[in-house]
Design a protein around this motif. Sequence first.
Motif, mmCIF file in Angstrom:
data_model
loop_
_atom_site.group_PDB
_atom_site.id
_atom_site.type_symbol
_atom_site.label_atom_id
_atom_site.label_comp_id
_atom_site.label_asym_id
_atom_site.label_seq_id
_atom_site.Cartn_x
_atom_site.Cartn_y
_atom_site.Cartn_z
ATOM 1 N N ASN A 64 0.815 -1.222 0.000
ATOM 2 C CA ASN A 64 0.000 0.000 0.000
ATOM 3 C C ASN A 64 0.846 1.268 0.000
ATOM 4 O O ASN A 64 0.397 2.311 0.473
ATOM 5 C CB ASN A 64 -0.968 0.022 1.186
ATOM 6 N N ASN A 65 2.096 1.191 -0.467
ATOM 7 C CA ASN A 65 3.014 2.331 -0.558
ATOM 8 C C ASN A 65 3.242 3.038 0.778
ATOM 9 O O ASN A 65 3.523 4.232 0.812
ATOM 10 C CB ASN A 65 2.553 3.332 -1.613
ATOM 11 N N GLU A 66 3.141 2.315 1.871
ATOM 12 C CA GLU A 66 3.423 2.878 3.191
ATOM 13 C C GLU A 66 4.940 3.000 3.350
ATOM 14 O O GLU A 66 5.677 2.040 3.156
ATOM 15 C CB GLU A 66 2.870 1.958 4.286
ATOM 16 N N GLU A 67 5.403 4.204 3.716
ATOM 17 C CA GLU A 67 6.834 4.416 3.899
ATOM 18 C C GLU A 67 7.270 3.787 5.220
ATOM 19 O O GLU A 67 6.775 4.133 6.284
ATOM 20 C CB GLU A 67 7.164 5.904 3.901
ATOM 21 N N LEU A 68 8.234 2.859 5.130
ATOM 22 C CA LEU A 68 8.706 2.141 6.314
ATOM 23 C C LEU A 68 10.054 2.633 6.816
ATOM 24 O O LEU A 68 10.412 2.380 7.965
ATOM 25 C CB LEU A 68 8.801 0.642 6.005
ATOM 26 N N GLY A 69 10.813 3.302 5.949
ATOM 27 C CA GLY A 69 12.117 3.781 6.376
ATOM 28 C C GLY A 69 12.907 4.393 5.250
ATOM 29 O O GLY A 69 12.494 4.354 4.084
ATOM 30 N N ILE A 70 14.055 4.960 5.622
ATOM 31 C CA ILE A 70 14.945 5.597 4.659
ATOM 32 C C ILE A 70 16.377 5.150 4.942
ATOM 33 O O ILE A 70 16.803 5.108 6.095
ATOM 34 C CB ILE A 70 14.849 7.134 4.733
ATOM 35 N N ILE A 71 17.092 4.825 3.875
ATOM 36 C CA ILE A 71 18.512 4.500 3.963
ATOM 37 C C ILE A 71 19.281 5.687 3.392
ATOM 38 O O ILE A 71 19.019 6.112 2.269
ATOM 39 C CB ILE A 71 18.859 3.229 3.164
ATOM 40 N N THR A 72 20.205 6.212 4.170
ATOM 41 C CA THR A 72 21.063 7.306 3.721
ATOM 42 C C THR A 72 22.470 6.755 3.540
ATOM 43 O O THR A 72 23.033 6.199 4.480
ATOM 44 C CB THR A 72 21.071 8.459 4.748
ATOM 45 N N PHE A 73 23.021 6.924 2.340
ATOM 46 C CA PHE A 73 24.338 6.377 2.021
ATOM 47 C C PHE A 73 25.424 7.427 2.204
ATOM 48 O O PHE A 73 25.240 8.594 1.850
ATOM 49 C CB PHE A 73 24.374 5.863 0.571
ATOM 50 N N HIS A 74 26.555 7.008 2.742
ATOM 51 C CA HIS A 74 27.757 7.822 2.849
ATOM 52 C C HIS A 74 28.797 7.120 1.968
ATOM 53 O O HIS A 74 29.547 6.259 2.442
ATOM 54 C CB HIS A 74 28.214 7.928 4.304
ATOM 55 N N LEU A 75 28.808 7.493 0.679
ATOM 56 C CA LEU A 75 29.584 6.763 -0.320
ATOM 57 C C LEU A 75 31.073 6.727 -0.032
ATOM 58 O O LEU A 75 31.707 5.680 -0.173
ATOM 59 C CB LEU A 75 29.354 7.357 -1.707
ATOM 60 N N TRP A 76 31.658 7.849 0.348
ATOM 61 C CA TRP A 76 33.109 7.905 0.525
ATOM 62 C C TRP A 76 33.564 7.151 1.756
ATOM 63 O O TRP A 76 34.723 6.796 1.876
ATOM 64 C CB TRP A 76 33.587 9.355 0.565
ATOM 65 N N GLN A 77 32.646 6.891 2.678
ATOM 66 C CA GLN A 77 32.995 6.145 3.885
ATOM 67 C C GLN A 77 32.544 4.690 3.803
ATOM 68 O O GLN A 77 32.783 3.916 4.716
ATOM 69 C CB GLN A 77 32.357 6.807 5.109
ATOM 70 N N PHE A 78 31.859 4.325 2.726
ATOM 71 C CA PHE A 78 31.292 2.977 2.572
ATOM 72 C C PHE A 78 30.479 2.588 3.799
ATOM 73 O O PHE A 78 30.658 1.522 4.376
ATOM 74 C CB PHE A 78 32.376 1.925 2.307
#
Length: 164
Positions: A64-78
């Motif tokens: 039902n397109n309910e937002e469950l979370g967000i992943i934020t990436f820090h590319l240079w720190q892996f």
Amino acid sequence: MDKVITWTKGVFDSSYQIFSDGQICGNLIFETWNNHAFGIMSQKNYHFRTKGFSNITTTIYGDNNEELGIITFHLWQFRAIIALKNQTPFTWNYSNSWLSSWNLSNHQNTQMHFRASSGSGTVTGINLNNELALIAGLYIKEFFSRILVAFIAFVAIMVAVRGI
């Protein structure tokens, strides 16, 4: 005895099969040309939608397109931060220089240790029942693997074109 989750994937494939006690308990399937993915765990569906170029984030949706979370990436720190709805944020980071071992922890009641070797791996730790955190841990690993392959391909093309 600690619970152990295992997973398999093909060498050139981005589809994961997740097993608990030898029985399949989930899947994570990536789209071919982008970092969107579809996951299934315990008959629950999860959709991972990535956006951004320099500040990359992935939003996790349930049915039902309910937002469950967000992943934020820090590319240079892996590394990455997973902020799931109504939960303490999780940190994700590699734990060795070969990029074959990584950890996911909320520094409270959930700690997962992932280990990979040529198309398969294991997950051990505390509170492996947090299936969304577990599948997000595999998603992040595949995301960074794709970034690394794209970078290597870019360098190879530049070397071939420029004759460096």
